[in-house]
Structure formats: structure tokens, C-alpha cells
Scaffold this motif. Sequence first.
Motif, PDB file in Angstrom:
ATOM      1  N   LEU A   1       0.896  -1.345  -0.059  1.00  0.00           N
ATOM      2  CA  LEU A   1      -0.112   0.026   0.105  1.00  0.00           C
ATOM      3  C   LEU A   1       0.791   1.172  -0.085  1.00  0.00           C
TER       4      LEU A   1
ATOM      5  N   ASN B   1      -6.037   2.663 -10.408  1.00  0.00           N
ATOM      6  CA  ASN B   1      -7.199   2.943  -9.171  1.00  0.00           C
ATOM      7  C   ASN B   1      -6.933   1.503  -8.067  1.00  0.00           C
ATOM      8  N   PRO B   2      -6.873   2.034  -7.082  1.00  0.00           N
ATOM      9  CA  PRO B   2      -6.890   0.745  -5.824  1.00  0.00           C
ATOM     10  C   PRO B   2      -7.713  -0.368  -6.291  1.00  0.00           C
ATOM     11  N   SER B   3      -7.335  -1.481  -6.196  1.00  0.00           N
ATOM     12  CA  SER B   3      -8.404  -2.729  -6.482  1.00  0.00           C
ATOM     13  C   SER B   3      -9.202  -2.967  -5.290  1.00  0.00           C
TER      14      SER B   3
ATOM     15  N   PRO C   1      -4.702   2.833   1.733  1.00  0.00           N
ATOM     16  CA  PRO C   1      -5.430   2.019   1.122  1.00  0.00           C
ATOM     17  C   PRO C   1      -5.826   2.625  -0.112  1.00  0.00           C
ATOM     18  N   GLN C   2      -5.666   4.137  -0.366  1.00  0.00           N
ATOM     19  CA  GLN C   2      -5.936   4.711  -1.629  1.00  0.00           C
ATOM     20  C   GLN C   2      -4.981   4.431  -2.570  1.00  0.00           C
ATOM     21  N   GLN C   3      -3.907   3.974  -2.234  1.00  0.00           N
ATOM     22  CA  GLN C   3      -2.619   3.836  -3.037  1.00  0.00           C
ATOM     23  C   GLN C   3      -2.182   2.156  -3.104  1.00  0.00           C
ATOM     24  N   GLU C   4      -2.279   1.936  -4.238  1.00  0.00           N
ATOM     25  CA  GLU C   4      -1.625   0.319  -4.165  1.00  0.00           C
ATOM     26  C   GLU C   4      -0.475   0.397  -5.124  1.00  0.00           C
TER      27      GLU C   4
ATOM     28  N   LYS D   1       2.532   1.850  -9.966  1.00  0.00           N
ATOM     29  CA  LYS D   1       1.233   2.079  -9.347  1.00  0.00           C
ATOM     30  C   LYS D   1       0.262   2.013 -10.193  1.00  0.00           C
TER      31      LYS D   1
END
Length: 385
Positions: free
Chosen positions: A69, A307-309, A242-245, A304
Motif C-alpha cells: 500500500l 485505481n486501487p483494486s 489503502p487509496q494507493q496500491e 502504481k
Amino acid sequence: MTKKSPRNASKVALTWIAWSAVLGAVGFGGWQVYNRMLTPISEPLAVRLIEVNKGTVEDIINESGIVELGEQQSIKAAAEGTVAKVLVKVGDRLKASQQLVLLEGSQQQNSLSEYQLKLQEAHLDIESSHQKIEKEKEALMVVQKKLQADQKLFERGFISQDELQNQTDRVTNAQATLADAKQTVRRAMLRLQLLELQGQELQEQLQQNVVVAPEDSKVLEVSVHRGDVVERGDTLLTNGNPQQELIKLDLSVLNARKVQLGLPARISVIGTSSETFTGRVESLSLIAKRELSGNQATVSAVVKLDNPSGKLIPGSQVSVDIILEQYQDVVILPTQTIQRSEGGAFVWLQDEEGKAQKQPVTLGMEGITTIAVESGLQPGDRVIL
């Protein structure tokens, strides 16, 4: 002339007969082979027909990477202590400065108790010194009034010089006593200030026992439980945004030379799942690092997700295709259909009569399993494999 005996003549005759039989057999076999070569094969040959279509061909680098994350980190203990309380659990969404873990240390607790006692004593000393100052001020006023009265009596000759001097001494002593009382207050105030500074340091130490979230995040793992004894630097929990994977990769030096920031990428779970996610190369290290186990040098990179899955598990391994180049809506064929010769590339094309015809082709970019055909074929053609 020497005559042959009947026995030798018979032996020569048998030899000629034998050689004649051998030559006859060889000749018959050669005729059969020649006849077989000239006779068409009547049995059908199994082939596979592939219809030519348009599609996408890509030049990619495939690597495996580890999911993380954004801003993922391990929150560590800032001091020794015992876990008094764990205030969060795995999966909790955190706000910045939210309390996570409470620690307690016996030495710090003792220091806090001792500090509180000293602080009370300092306040009592100051209060007592102020009371003494007020008392000494009143005493000074009394002796000063008495001195003023004695001065008038001395002027009128009612008291002697010695009596006036004695009263003057009493005033001087009262003034000195008041000055000492004021000095005592100043010392008490200074001591209080020093104690307050010590209190701030102790408070900072105690605040280290209250572990808080550095920013909005999500709890990924809790590493301690109530009653655990921890050392300075021990991991208490792991959190991340959690807004970035992100996918962290180790590229070979050869592949790293081909990669540029911003290149598109496809991410898929290793296994039976066919779901893929899109992303882009966000960072690429400028330094190669050498693995401890060998001489293989690698370059760190980060992909990156667009969109976060919400599905990829941090710490799990995924497959990443970094797309170096891509051509869409072009004629493509499986690479195994292409034949190559000194005259160039060609395919076997099925004509209108169902027969195989040799068809030269001009090739474009080659992917892992497909290749672009720039000329020589049209969509709908059937290539024989």
C-alpha cells in the motif's frame, strides 16, 4: 592353355548366378523406391487452419513483484516498555494522530511519581516563602514606624543616641530579613522552572509510550498483544494508505534500460485468476543493487495502480507486464505460423480450391506469442499450420 577342371567350372558358374540374383534384387528395390516417390500420397495430411484477424501486438517485459500500500510502514516502539493496551485491530481505518498502542514502563512511572512529589514541594516552598515575605513586610513596617517616632523623640531630647541607633539597627535587620525572604522565593521559582523543564522531558518520554497513527491509513498487521514486553525499535503494527496500491519490482539491468517512467503496465494475480489491473511505472532507481546470494544486479522499480483494486493483498506476489511498445488494430498471426527462408518470411495460405499456396509476408513487431504482418495477408485469409 591350361584347362579348368570340371569342379572349378562348376564353382564359377554358381558365383555368377549368385551375383546375378543380388543385382536383380537391388534393381527391383530401387524401382520400388523410385515408383513410390513418383506415386502421390493418397493418405490426407492433418493440418490446422488459422483465420487471419486484426488485433494487438505488444513488446513487453514480464516481471513478478510484491504488493504494497502507499506509505506502507512498520510503526515501531520509541522506548522500552510493556504493552498496556492495543486499541486497534487488523483492517481498521485510522485517522491521523489516532492512538494505536499504549505502553507502560516502570522506570518512567517511578520518575513521574517522583516528579509529581518534587513539584508539590516546590509549590509549597513558594507559597511558604510568599507568606514569609508578607510577614517580614509587616515587621519592617512596624520597626520603620517606631524609628520615625524615635527620631522625633531624639530631636526633642527624650531618648538617647544609643536608643535611636538600636532602632535603626532593627530596621536594617528587618530589611535584610525581607531581602532574604525574597531571595528564597526567587530560588524556589527557579527550582520550579527547572522542574517544569524536567516535566516536559518526562512528558515527551511518556508520550512515546502512546503510539499514534502518523496519517490516515489502514491497519494491515498487529504484531503485539497486551502484556508483551517490547524493546526500542520493535515493530508494533504495520499500516498503509489503502487509496494507493503499489507493486515493487526488481528489474534486471538489461530490462531496466528499456523501462521509462510512465510506461503502462498490467498487473495480474499469479494463479488461476484472470482478472487484471492497470497501472504505470511511477519510479525507477538510478542505482543497481547486487544480491547477497549472487552476482546478479537488479534495479528497483515501482508500478502504481491507476485505481486501487481493493483486492490485491499487501505482501503477495503478482505478475506485471510492462508494455514497452504496442500496436493496435493490426493484422496478427501466431509466431509459429511464420516460415523463414533465405528469400524472406512466408506462410502457407489456403487458396480457393483448398490447396496450400506459399505466400510471402512482410513482418512487423514481434510479441511473445504473436507477430504483426504489415503486408501479404488480409483479415479472413486462412493460414495453414
